[in-house]
Structures are given as C-alpha cells and as structure tokens.
Design a protein around this motif. Sequence first.
Motif, mmCIF file in Angstrom:
data_model
loop_
_atom_site.group_PDB
_atom_site.id
_atom_site.type_symbol
_atom_site.label_atom_id
_atom_site.label_comp_id
_atom_site.label_asym_id
_atom_site.label_seq_id
_atom_site.Cartn_x
_atom_site.Cartn_y
_atom_site.Cartn_z
ATOM 1 N N ALA A 146 -13.308 -8.372 1.152
ATOM 2 C CA ALA A 146 -12.872 -6.978 1.005
ATOM 3 C C ALA A 146 -11.705 -6.684 1.938
ATOM 4 C CB ALA A 146 -14.040 -6.030 1.272
ATOM 5 N N VAL A 147 -11.849 -7.023 3.210
ATOM 6 C CA VAL A 147 -10.782 -6.772 4.176
ATOM 7 C C VAL A 147 -9.546 -7.605 3.826
ATOM 8 C CG1 VAL A 147 -10.100 -6.991 6.614
ATOM 9 C CG2 VAL A 147 -12.367 -6.090 6.015
ATOM 10 N N LEU A 165 -3.065 -6.251 -0.133
ATOM 11 C CA LEU A 165 -2.435 -5.206 -0.953
ATOM 12 C C LEU A 165 -1.626 -4.237 -0.088
ATOM 13 C CD1 LEU A 165 -5.367 -4.447 -3.437
ATOM 14 C CD2 LEU A 165 -3.208 -5.627 -3.948
ATOM 15 N N TRP A 166 -2.207 -3.813 1.015
ATOM 16 C CA TRP A 166 -1.537 -2.874 1.933
ATOM 17 C C TRP A 166 -0.226 -3.462 2.455
ATOM 18 C CZ3 TRP A 166 -2.175 2.053 3.800
ATOM 19 C CH2 TRP A 166 -1.517 2.381 4.989
ATOM 20 N N ASN A 167 -0.304 -4.660 2.981
ATOM 21 C CA ASN A 167 0.892 -5.292 3.537
ATOM 22 C C ASN A 167 1.861 -5.728 2.441
ATOM 23 O OD1 ASN A 167 0.559 -5.375 6.555
ATOM 24 N ND2 ASN A 167 -1.393 -6.213 5.904
ATOM 25 N N GLY A 168 1.338 -6.066 1.284
ATOM 26 C CA GLY A 168 2.204 -6.386 0.151
ATOM 27 C C GLY A 168 3.039 -5.184 -0.267
ATOM 28 N N PHE A 169 2.437 -4.004 -0.232
ATOM 29 C CA PHE A 169 3.197 -2.784 -0.522
ATOM 30 C C PHE A 169 4.298 -2.600 0.517
ATOM 31 C CE2 PHE A 169 3.930 1.760 0.170
ATOM 32 C CZ PHE A 169 4.436 2.104 -1.075
ATOM 33 N N GLY A 170 3.967 -2.802 1.786
ATOM 34 C CA GLY A 170 4.976 -2.704 2.846
ATOM 35 C C GLY A 170 6.088 -3.714 2.661
ATOM 36 N N ALA A 171 5.730 -4.928 2.255
ATOM 37 C CA ALA A 171 6.735 -5.963 2.018
ATOM 38 C C ALA A 171 7.661 -5.566 0.872
ATOM 39 C CB ALA A 171 6.062 -7.307 1.721
ATOM 40 N N ALA A 219 -3.018 -1.713 11.049
ATOM 41 C CA ALA A 219 -2.620 -2.950 11.733
ATOM 42 C C ALA A 219 -3.591 -3.280 12.869
ATOM 43 C CB ALA A 219 -1.190 -2.828 12.260
ATOM 44 N N ALA A 220 -3.980 -2.267 13.639
ATOM 45 C CA ALA A 220 -4.926 -2.489 14.742
ATOM 46 C C ALA A 220 -6.300 -2.870 14.208
ATOM 47 C CB ALA A 220 -5.018 -1.232 15.609
ATOM 48 N N ALA A 221 -6.738 -2.213 13.141
ATOM 49 C CA ALA A 221 -8.039 -2.526 12.549
ATOM 50 C C ALA A 221 -8.039 -3.937 11.961
ATOM 51 C CB ALA A 221 -8.393 -1.495 11.478
ATOM 52 N N SER A 222 -6.928 -4.349 11.374
ATOM 53 C CA SER A 222 -6.818 -5.705 10.822
ATOM 54 C C SER A 222 -6.953 -6.739 11.932
ATOM 55 C CB SER A 222 -5.476 -5.875 10.102
ATOM 56 O OG SER A 222 -5.354 -4.973 9.037
ATOM 57 N N ALA A 223 -6.246 -6.506 13.035
ATOM 58 C CA ALA A 223 -6.334 -7.424 14.175
ATOM 59 C C ALA A 223 -7.750 -7.430 14.749
ATOM 60 C CB ALA A 223 -5.319 -7.041 15.247
ATOM 61 N N ALA A 224 -8.354 -6.257 14.845
ATOM 62 C CA ALA A 224 -9.719 -6.167 15.378
ATOM 63 C C ALA A 224 -10.710 -6.908 14.478
ATOM 64 C CB ALA A 224 -10.131 -4.707 15.535
#
Length: 143
Positions: free
Chosen positions: A13-14, A20-26, A126-131
């Motif tokens: 899920a994560v 998807l989130w970072n793909g949109f940013g890209a 971004a912080a939650a992804s790293a965490a």
Amino acid sequence: MNGNVKAPWHLWAVGVITLLWNGFGASQWYMQVMKVRSYYADMTLEQVQFIQAQPVWVEIVFGVGVWTGVLGALMLLLRRKLAFNAFVASLIAVLANTVYMQVLTNGRELFGVGTLYAAIAVIVVAAASAAYAHFARSRGIIR
C-alpha cells in the motif's frame, strides 16, 4: 526476516501510494523542465516568468526531490533497505525547494498561500515515506 517471508499488505500500500505520489511530482518536473505549454496554461505571465527565471539549482533540487522519491518507492516495492536513503534524499531536496519558494523569494505572493499548504503536504508525505522505510528496515521487512 528472511527474503522468503511474504511482504505485509502495508508495504504494498505504501509503496504504490508513494510511487503514484512521486510519479505525479516527476510529471510536474518534466513538464516544467521541458516547458510543456499545457503546464503553464493556467498561470499568469508573472508566474510563468517566475518559474522560468528560477536558478538551475532549484530545478535540480526539484528533480532530485521527485526522482529520489520515485526511486525510494520502487526500492520499497522491491524490498530494498536503500529505500530509506532515497526517501531521506527526497525529503532534503523538498525542504530546500520549499525554502526557496516560500522564504527566499516572493513565490508565495505570486502563487498564493495554497503553495504553502501544498509544500507542507509534500514535506509530510516525504517525511512519512522516510519514516515508514525506516520502520520497514528496522523490522526486516525490507532487506
């Protein structure tokens, strides 16, 4: 945990959500760098000039932020512990980009307070992804 253990549902899920989130940013970065006309369609002339006049380092930091986020998501899905490092690099780049846009320039004035809220959301993700990657690494979910 050895490599034969099934990954928990939350890893998938994560991983998919961050991809998807970072793909949109890209895609946003690509359209900005390639000067895709539709990217600028809803902007004022001043906003377009602001983006096109940004220093090269800001464009690079934006790219590093989104592409290391994409890389982190892919590493997470591949269950690689370097996902954490990629997400941390993404977070650092996002923070640098936010400081430029919100503090060092009049970006918030030109684009509105919504950019601040968007920047906060990007920083939180971004912080939650790293965490999460740190959690997954410490639990042996990723190796």
